[in-house]
Design an enzyme around this catalytic site. Sequence first.
Site, mmCIF file in Angstrom:
data_model
loop_
_atom_site.group_PDB
_atom_site.id
_atom_site.type_symbol
_atom_site.label_atom_id
_atom_site.label_comp_id
_atom_site.label_asym_id
_atom_site.label_seq_id
_atom_site.Cartn_x
_atom_site.Cartn_y
_atom_site.Cartn_z
ATOM 1 N N GLY A 124 0.826 -1.198 0.000
ATOM 2 C CA GLY A 124 0.000 0.000 0.000
ATOM 3 C C GLY A 124 0.862 1.250 0.000
ATOM 4 O O GLY A 124 2.053 1.208 0.307
ATOM 5 N N CYS A 125 0.256 2.380 -0.343
ATOM 6 C CA CYS A 125 1.023 3.621 -0.467
ATOM 7 C C CYS A 125 1.518 4.127 0.880
ATOM 8 O O CYS A 125 2.720 4.357 1.071
ATOM 9 C CB CYS A 125 0.186 4.682 -1.175
ATOM 10 S SG CYS A 125 -1.447 4.960 -0.458
#
Length: 311
Positions: A124-125
């Site tokens: 995920g970012c």
Amino acid sequence: MVIQESVVPTIFIDGEAGTTGLGIRQRLSGLPEVRLLSIPDADRKNPAERQKRMAEADLIILCLPDAASREAVALAAALGPDAPRVLDASTAYRVDPDWAFGFPELTAGQADRIRAATHVSNPGCYSTGAIALLRPLVEAGKIAPHTPLTINAVSGYSGGGRTMIEAHEAEGGPAFELYALGLGHKHVPEIEIQAGLSRPPVFVPSVGHFRQGMLVSIPLHLDTLPRCPTAAELTEVLAAHYAGAHEIEVSAEPIGSLRPEALNDTNRMSLRVFSHPERRHALLVAQLDNLGKGASGAAVQNVKLMLGLDG
């Protein structure tokens, strides 16, 4: 003598109409070493047509919600010996031990694990920034796994899905907003496990009125950490861990402010440690493009490893 042509690996992006899928396709379209399969819009939700594309592919990239990703993995697995390798961009498999975590710089040997894996989960970012800061310091004993940690982060609105994008692109959209105020953001398990923590951090995400870019920051009381390290020692650990990493830089350059958009449209990530020596406070900060190293750029980096195109 017959000269055999090299076989160009084929990729099918399941869910290419979303922000991440579009970004991956755009980046891959510039690689002559791969061939991209497409599916008509009318067939995007047709399992039989999707499975047909999967059967033709060497690698599939899933840019789908968690439940849809699990269904797609089952579709691919049903192909048996003809099943393609899978790179999943959802949250569904990021803490699954049977999947390689797609952060090549995570620890020694991680890139080789991704090269060899049949199933890879793209990070995920927010968690990319948090894990990049924490994992080396936990491994080096500078941060104890049970340390109570708070992670603050701000992202461009492009990572929030269609509803958030429309809200920010409408006239008079919000300038800034905190969200996930139930403190149960889906990235927390990923951060805890992949950073080597034994206690979930308090994670406070926010969105600014800009399209893309990200800052992830983690405040520390240095005197509460094992052997009371200095900020310089933390920087040294990060610099040693990422020495030779092409996509991650550790900077000790004095700077008075940071902008989340500075690395937009790149796959780079910058890590810094700020401090107040007298108060013994430190601030770990990761700067990245939420659509680059935080999503599509990371996916393409993993694709290159999985297909042997990184050399």
